[in-house]
Scaffold this motif. Structure first.
Motif, short mmCIF file in Angstrom:
data_model
loop_
_atom_site.label_atom_id
_atom_site.label_comp_id
_atom_site.label_asym_id
_atom_site.label_seq_id
_atom_site.Cartn_x
_atom_site.Cartn_y
_atom_site.Cartn_z
N ASP A 1 0.87 -1.17 0.00
CA ASP A 1 0.00 0.00 0.00
C ASP A 1 0.90 1.22 0.00
OD1 ASP A 1 -1.83 2.02 0.48
OD2 ASP A 1 -2.02 1.54 2.62
N LEU A 2 0.96 1.94 -1.11
CA LEU A 2 1.88 3.06 -1.24
C LEU A 2 1.43 4.30 -0.47
CD1 LEU A 2 2.87 2.70 -5.00
CD2 LEU A 2 4.12 1.93 -2.98
N GLN A 3 0.21 4.29 0.02
CA GLN A 3 -0.27 5.43 0.82
C GLN A 3 0.23 5.35 2.26
OE1 GLN A 3 -4.31 6.89 0.20
NE2 GLN A 3 -4.66 6.80 2.41
N ALA A 4 0.17 4.16 2.86
CA ALA A 4 0.56 4.02 4.27
C ALA A 4 1.79 3.13 4.46
CB ALA A 4 -0.60 3.47 5.08
N GLY A 5 2.21 2.41 3.42
CA GLY A 5 3.44 1.64 3.49
C GLY A 5 3.31 0.20 3.94
N GLY A 6 2.10 -0.23 4.30
CA GLY A 6 1.92 -1.59 4.78
C GLY A 6 1.45 -2.53 3.68
N SER A 7 0.85 -3.64 4.08
CA SER A 7 0.35 -4.62 3.13
C SER A 7 -0.88 -5.29 3.68
CB SER A 7 1.42 -5.68 2.82
OG SER A 7 0.97 -6.57 1.81
N TRP A 8 -1.59 -5.99 2.82
CA TRP A 8 -2.80 -6.71 3.21
C TRP A 8 -2.56 -8.22 3.32
CZ3 TRP A 8 -1.53 -4.06 -1.04
CH2 TRP A 8 -1.38 -4.79 -2.23
N MET A 9 -1.46 -8.68 2.68
CA MET A 9 -1.16 -10.11 2.73
C MET A 9 0.28 -10.31 2.26
SD MET A 9 -3.16 -13.26 0.83
CE MET A 9 -2.52 -14.94 0.82
N GLY A 10 1.00 -11.19 2.95
CA GLY A 10 2.37 -11.46 2.56
C GLY A 10 2.85 -12.77 3.13
N VAL A 11 4.03 -13.18 2.64
CA VAL A 11 4.64 -14.42 3.11
C VAL A 11 6.15 -14.23 3.17
CG1 VAL A 11 4.75 -15.39 0.76
CG2 VAL A 11 4.76 -16.93 2.72
N HIS A 12 6.78 -14.84 4.16
CA HIS A 12 8.23 -14.79 4.33
C HIS A 12 8.84 -16.00 3.63
CE1 HIS A 12 12.12 -14.74 6.45
NE2 HIS A 12 11.84 -13.51 6.84
N ARG A 13 10.09 -15.90 3.25
CA ARG A 13 10.76 -17.04 2.63
C ARG A 13 10.77 -18.27 3.54
NH1 ARG A 13 13.19 -16.57 -2.22
NH2 ARG A 13 13.77 -14.48 -2.96
N ASN A 14 10.71 -18.03 4.87
CA ASN A 14 10.73 -19.15 5.82
C ASN A 14 9.35 -19.79 6.00
OD1 ASN A 14 9.23 -17.44 7.46
ND2 ASN A 14 10.86 -17.14 8.97
N GLY A 15 8.34 -19.29 5.26
CA GLY A 15 7.00 -19.87 5.32
C GLY A 15 6.03 -19.17 6.24
N ASP A 16 6.47 -18.15 6.97
CA ASP A 16 5.54 -17.38 7.79
C ASP A 16 4.56 -16.63 6.89
OD1 ASP A 16 6.66 -18.22 10.14
OD2 ASP A 16 7.72 -16.35 10.56
N ILE A 17 3.32 -16.54 7.36
CA ILE A 17 2.22 -15.97 6.57
C ILE A 17 1.49 -14.93 7.40
CG2 ILE A 17 0.00 -16.51 5.46
CD1 ILE A 17 1.17 -19.49 5.36
N ALA A 18 1.04 -13.86 6.77
CA ALA A 18 0.18 -12.89 7.45
C ALA A 18 -0.78 -12.29 6.44
CB ALA A 18 1.01 -11.78 8.11
N ALA A 19 -2.03 -12.13 6.85
CA ALA A 19 -3.06 -11.53 5.99
C ALA A 19 -4.07 -10.81 6.86
CB ALA A 19 -3.74 -12.60 5.14
N LEU A 20 -4.66 -9.78 6.30
CA LEU A 20 -5.47 -8.86 7.09
C LEU A 20 -6.85 -8.68 6.47
CD1 LEU A 20 -5.01 -6.64 9.47
CD2 LEU A 20 -4.71 -5.05 7.56
N THR A 21 -7.88 -8.62 7.30
CA THR A 21 -9.18 -8.11 6.87
C THR A 21 -9.63 -7.05 7.86
OG1 THR A 21 -10.64 -9.64 8.09
CG2 THR A 21 -9.81 -10.39 5.96
N ASN A 22 -10.32 -6.04 7.36
CA ASN A 22 -10.91 -5.03 8.24
C ASN A 22 -12.20 -5.56 8.85
OD1 ASN A 22 -8.87 -3.47 7.21
ND2 ASN A 22 -10.20 -2.11 6.04
#
Length: 257
Positions: free
Chosen positions: A47-68
């Motif tokens: 998100d180029l407005q605030a700098g964060g993300s809504w969903m991502g994954v790390h090379r080590n397999g960690d996962i994070a995703a967001l809903t409002n």
């Protein structure tokens, strides 16, 4: 707003399948999925407005995703950006227990959210309105703009379609999963939830795939992890309800640290 469907240990080859849509105002500037700056360990859109993300994954397999969480009565105008939570989890240098304590301690600083986080063997959802952590059991799950597995029509529809497809699919077809995410069937008016937004907006937001004049589904993402710990990430972008270019695809193997 976003919607996320998850299958945990439901396919013979893929112990984890995640299919998700990101819904946002079209004018909000966005960078598609890419490996973030060195060290290139986080794959996510930005998100180029605030700098964060809504969903991502790390090379080590960690996962994070967001809903409002949709609850206008509790909205704060000066709240921190929820997208930073995805980045905070994927870039953390503290233990998961310490991260969870931070979530609880800071929950009032953000507007309502659900954070899905963990890895292929352990996923859970944190809801900052209830201050509750819910592990994802084996099975199918849907997460929209209320608590985990709240039976809104589009959540029920997506979970049912995912379950029907996976139960009959010997090999996974990405197009079939994207078709699920592109389902623009609205809910009947009598089935609409009452979240505090006008009825017109409840109707607009009632389908899995949203396309309205100023707001809609900006991208669909598939995250697949197989028993060999091989990760596949595929993202399809949209503009005003239409596909943009070809899907972006990334693949790698998780290496134990």
């Amino acid at each position: 707003m976003c919607i996320i469907f998850v299958a945990v240990e439901q396919h013979k080859d893929y112990p984890l399948i995640i299919a998700a849509n990101r819904d946002e105002f079209y004018q909000r500037p966005t960078q598609p999925s890419h490996w973030w700056d060195a060290p290139e360990t986080i794959l996510a859109g930005k998100d180029l407005q605030a700098g964060g993300s809504w969903m991502g994954v790390h090379r080590n397999g960690d996962i994070a995703a967001l809903t409002n969480i949709r609850n206008p009565a509790r909205e704060q105008t000066q709240a921190r950006s929820r997208g930073e939570l995805v980045v905070n989890y994927l870039s953390r240098t503290i233990s998961e227990a310490q991260f969870e304590q931070q979530l609880s301690d800071s929950r009032e600083a953000y507007n309502g959210y659900n954070l899905l986080y963990g890895n292929v063997t352990r996923l859970q959802v944190y809801n900052n309105h209830t201050n509750h952590f819910t592990p994802l059991a084996t099975g199918f799950h849907g997460l929209s703009n209320s608590a985990l597995n709240t039976p809104w029509p589009k959540v029920r529809r997506g979970v049912t379609r995912l379950q029907e497809y996976i139960s009959s699919a010997t090999t996974l077809n990405k197009d079939a999963l994207f078709n699920l995410l592109q389902d623009n069937t609205p809910a009947a008016q009598h089935e609409l939830p009452d979240t505090g937004v006008p009825l017109e907006w409840e109707q607009r937001l009632s389908s899995i795939f949203i396309a309205s004049p100023e707001y809609g589904t900006r991208s669909s993402t598939l995250l697949l992890i197989n028993h060999r710990r091989e990760v596949t990430w595929i993202e399809q972008e949209y503009e005003h309800g239409k596909k943009v270019a070809q899907p972006r695809e990334f693949q790698w193997k998780i290496v134990q640290e």
